[in-house]
Design a protein around this motif. Structure first.
Motif, PDB file in Angstrom:
ATOM      1  N   PRO A   1      42.939  40.561  55.461  1.00 11.17           N
ATOM      2  CA  PRO A   1      42.671  40.837  54.050  1.00 11.17           C
ATOM      3  C   PRO A   1      41.470  40.020  53.538  1.00 11.17           C
ATOM      4  CG  PRO A   1      44.741  39.641  54.301  1.00 11.17           C
ATOM      5  CD  PRO A   1      44.210  39.904  55.666  1.00 11.17           C
ATOM      6  N   ARG A   2      40.752  40.605  52.605  1.00 15.83           N
ATOM      7  CA  ARG A   2      39.589  39.948  52.012  1.00 15.83           C
ATOM      8  C   ARG A   2      39.758  40.037  50.495  1.00 15.83           C
ATOM      9  NH1 ARG A   2      33.635  42.486  51.858  1.00 15.83           N
ATOM     10  NH2 ARG A   2      34.942  44.278  51.482  1.00 15.83           N
ATOM     11  N   ARG A   3      39.589  38.910  49.819  1.00 13.35           N
ATOM     12  CA  ARG A   3      39.710  38.918  48.366  1.00 13.35           C
ATOM     13  C   ARG A   3      38.453  39.528  47.755  1.00 13.35           C
ATOM     14  NH1 ARG A   3      42.847  34.476  45.435  1.00 13.35           N
ATOM     15  NH2 ARG A   3      44.664  34.355  46.748  1.00 13.35           N
ATOM     16  N   MET A   4      38.657  40.283  46.731  1.00 11.53           N
ATOM     17  CA  MET A   4      37.533  40.883  46.011  1.00 11.53           C
ATOM     18  C   MET A   4      37.576  40.376  44.581  1.00 11.53           C
ATOM     19  SD  MET A   4      37.565  44.786  47.323  1.00 11.53           S
ATOM     20  CE  MET A   4      36.184  45.143  46.307  1.00 11.53           C
ATOM     21  N   LEU A   5      36.429  40.087  44.040  1.00  9.12           N
ATOM     22  CA  LEU A   5      36.362  39.677  42.646  1.00  9.12           C
ATOM     23  C   LEU A   5      36.579  40.889  41.751  1.00  9.12           C
ATOM     24  CD1 LEU A   5      33.271  37.313  42.624  1.00  9.12           C
ATOM     25  CD2 LEU A   5      35.650  36.668  42.405  1.00  9.12           C
ATOM     26  N   SER A   6      37.299  40.666  40.684  1.00  9.37           N
ATOM     27  CA  SER A   6      37.452  41.744  39.719  1.00  9.37           C
ATOM     28  C   SER A   6      36.124  41.932  38.991  1.00  9.37           C
ATOM     29  CB  SER A   6      38.560  41.396  38.730  1.00  9.37           C
ATOM     30  OG  SER A   6      38.193  40.247  38.016  1.00  9.37           O
ATOM     31  N   ARG A   7      35.965  43.011  38.268  1.00 10.84           N
ATOM     32  CA  ARG A   7      34.715  43.304  37.575  1.00 10.84           C
ATOM     33  C   ARG A   7      34.278  42.170  36.650  1.00 10.84           C
ATOM     34  NH1 ARG A   7      32.313  47.269  38.122  1.00 10.84           N
ATOM     35  NH2 ARG A   7      31.132  48.753  36.992  1.00 10.84           N
ATOM     36  N   PRO A   8      35.166  41.606  35.813  1.00 10.36           N
ATOM     37  CA  PRO A   8      34.736  40.489  34.971  1.00 10.36           C
ATOM     38  C   PRO A   8      34.295  39.279  35.802  1.00 10.36           C
ATOM     39  CG  PRO A   8      36.770  41.398  34.122  1.00 10.36           C
ATOM     40  CD  PRO A   8      36.509  42.053  35.447  1.00 10.36           C
TER      41      PRO A   8
ATOM     42  N   LEU B   1      30.730  39.384  36.823  1.00 12.43           N
ATOM     43  CA  LEU B   1      29.758  39.189  35.752  1.00 12.43           C
ATOM     44  C   LEU B   1      29.622  37.729  35.333  1.00 12.43           C
ATOM     45  CD1 LEU B   1      30.662  42.207  33.460  1.00 12.43           C
ATOM     46  CD2 LEU B   1      28.731  42.001  35.013  1.00 12.43           C
ATOM     47  N   ILE B   2      30.634  36.940  35.610  1.00 11.13           N
ATOM     48  CA  ILE B   2      30.619  35.553  35.140  1.00 11.13           C
ATOM     49  C   ILE B   2      29.505  34.734  35.785  1.00 11.13           C
ATOM     50  CG2 ILE B   2      31.916  33.386  35.160  1.00 11.13           C
ATOM     51  CD1 ILE B   2      34.422  35.051  34.654  1.00 11.13           C
ATOM     52  N   ALA B   3      29.347  34.833  37.094  1.00  6.69           N
ATOM     53  CA  ALA B   3      28.336  34.027  37.785  1.00  6.69           C
ATOM     54  C   ALA B   3      26.916  34.327  37.297  1.00  6.69           C
ATOM     55  CB  ALA B   3      28.441  34.218  39.292  1.00  6.69           C
ATOM     56  N   PRO B   4      26.487  35.587  37.208  1.00  2.00           N
ATOM     57  CA  PRO B   4      25.134  35.834  36.710  1.00  2.00           C
ATOM     58  C   PRO B   4      24.942  35.395  35.255  1.00  2.00           C
ATOM     59  CG  PRO B   4      25.989  37.796  37.794  1.00  2.00           C
ATOM     60  CD  PRO B   4      27.097  36.806  37.709  1.00  2.00           C
TER      61      PRO B   4
END
Length: 91
Positions: free
Chosen positions: A13-20, A23-26
Motif C-alpha cells: 500500500p502507498r499513502r496518497m495525499l488528499s486534495r487539500p 495544496l498545502i505545500a505549494p
C-alpha cells in the motif's frame, strides 16, 4: 479514520495525499517566499535619509561613551548628506 491508500506495482500500500494536502505545500512555500520579497530598492539618497535627524546629547547627563557614539552617528549621516553639521552634532 482510514487514509486513502493505493497499491504500488509491487502490491504494497502507498499513502496518497488528499486534495487539500496537495495544496498545502505549494501554498506554504509561496507564503514563505513572499516574505522575502521587497517592494522597492529605495537606494536614492532621499530614500536613505528619509526620517534621519541629527541626534543631540547632553555632556552633563550622557556618559562619554554615549556622546562618542552620538557624534560618530551624526558624522556618518553628515558625510552621507542627510543633513549639515551644526552645534552639538559631533563635529
Amino acid at each position: 479514520m482510514q487514509s486513502a491508500q493505493k497499491k504500488k506495482s509491487d502490491g504494497t500500500p502507498r499513502r496518497m495525499l488528499s486534495r487539500p494536502g496537495k495544496l498545502i505545500a505549494p501554498l506554504l512555500s509561496a507564503t514563505l517566499l513572499a516574505g522575502c520579497a521587497t517592494g522597492t530598492t529605495g537606494t536614492s539618497n532621499s530614500a536613505i535619509c528619509a526620517g534621519v535627524k541629527p541626534i543631540t546629547y547632553s555632556s552633563k547627563h550622557d556618559t562619554p561613551e554615549t556622546v562618542r557614539q552620538i557624534k560618530e552617528a551624526n558624522l556618518f549621516n553628515i558625510r552621507r548628506g542627510c543633513f549639515k553639521a551644526g552645534p552639538n552634532m559631533g563635529r
